[in-house]
Design an enzyme around this catalytic site. Structure first.
Site, short mmCIF file in Angstrom:
data_model
loop_
_atom_site.label_atom_id
_atom_site.label_comp_id
_atom_site.label_asym_id
_atom_site.label_seq_id
_atom_site.Cartn_x
_atom_site.Cartn_y
_atom_site.Cartn_z
CE1 TYR A 17 -0.80 -5.76 -2.77
CE2 TYR A 17 -2.50 -6.59 -4.22
CZ TYR A 17 -1.78 -6.68 -3.05
OH TYR A 17 -2.05 -7.69 -2.17
CD GLU A 30 4.42 -4.20 1.58
OE1 GLU A 30 4.21 -5.43 1.64
OE2 GLU A 30 3.52 -3.36 1.44
#
Length: 292
Positions: A214, A221
């Site tokens: 995660y 990103e």
């Protein structure tokens, strides 16, 4: 007077049971097929990454070897919003929509659309030395390193840059690798759960691997969006300027910055929610093992 009351109570109880029932046989069959196809699709992406790496001997530019299947299967995931909307999957439409749309957005509106990027090679060293380091793979430290990378992005704006395609950024490979492993585990988990034959290994992986994947994906990103900012500002990509007949303006560059800022409150909430879920799902198994 008592008989009608009992009848009403029974009717309400039956109605409650109906609401608690899962999807029908056809819906389950469809969901099994969907999850099997999606598992296979992300396995194709994983194999494509490994084959390309072995052929090239380098991880640079591996995105191009899996670009088409990545776009296809990530876009197909939009169906999951529909699954929630029609009720065959008992998940929040809003939460599912946010998670799916954020990935589709990054895939098409950033990685696909931005043809140039400016990013210091120092960023890659930051990712390699912090996100992938074992010291950052547990609990709050994972949140810290993601926030640390976000703050560092502002500092890197004063550093020398090299110009290249955003698709070639190492940060793209970072979130693609995280997505790929996550989705293979997630769709496998759903498939076996629907068949009522869930191996503990997959269950454990579902609620454990996210601890590393995660923050790894979020960092990739953030760095990818940051790398796209100069091109978006220079070209005015997707921006709408005044004057126009609708008297409306939109600055895509500012929009991307706001998206990056939104990670600060959202990421910790989602991450620690998963930590609580892990304790809830796997905790009783550990307690049972101690009793035994």
């Amino acid at each position: 007077m008592s008989a009608p009351a009992m009848g009403t109570s029974k009717t309400a109880h039956d109605s409650s049971n109906k609401k608690k029932r899962g999807p029908g046989t056809l819906a389950i069959a469809y969901l099994v097929i969907y999850n099997v196809v999606m598992t296979a699709g992300w396995l194709v992406i994983a194999v494509g990454l490994v084959r390309a790496y072995l052929a090239r001997g380098s991880y640079h530019g591996l995105y191009y070897s899996i670009e088409k299947p990545l776009k296809f299967f990530q876009t197909v995931a939009l169906l999951e919003i529909l699954h929630c909307a029609v009720g065959i999957v008992p998940s929040s439409v809003v939460l599912t929509g946010f998670q799916v749309m954020s990935r589709v957005f990054l895939t098409w509106a950033v990685t696909h659309s931005v043809r140039e990027a400016k990013l210091s090679s120092t960023v890659c060293h930051l990712v390699a030395n912090s996100v992938l380091s074992p010291v950052f793979t547990f609990g709050r430290a994972a949140v810290f390193v993601t926030f640390y990378c976000f703050v560092k992005c502002a500092w890197f704006s004063t550093r020398p840059y090299s110009l290249k395609l955003v698709q070639s950024e190492d940060s793209v490979l970072l979130f693609v690798a995280a997505w790929t492993i996550t989705e293979i585990i997630r769709y496998s988990f759903y498939t076996f759960s629907l068949l009522n034959h869930l191996p503990y290994l997959i269950k454990w992986a579902r609620y454990t691997f996210f601890i590393v994947l995660y923050p790894m994906g979020v960092t990739g990103e953030l760095l990818t969006i940051y790398a796209a900012l100069p091109y978006v500002q220079k070209t005015g990509l997707y921006s709408i300027t005044l004057p126009n007949k609708y008297n409306f303006s939109f600055d895509y560059h500012t929009f991307l910055i706001l998206i990056m800022i939104s990670y600060i409150p959202l990421f910790p909430q989602l991450y620690f929610h998963m930590m609580r879920q892990r304790k809830k799902v796997l905790g009783h198994v550990d307690e049972y093992s101690k009793v035994e």
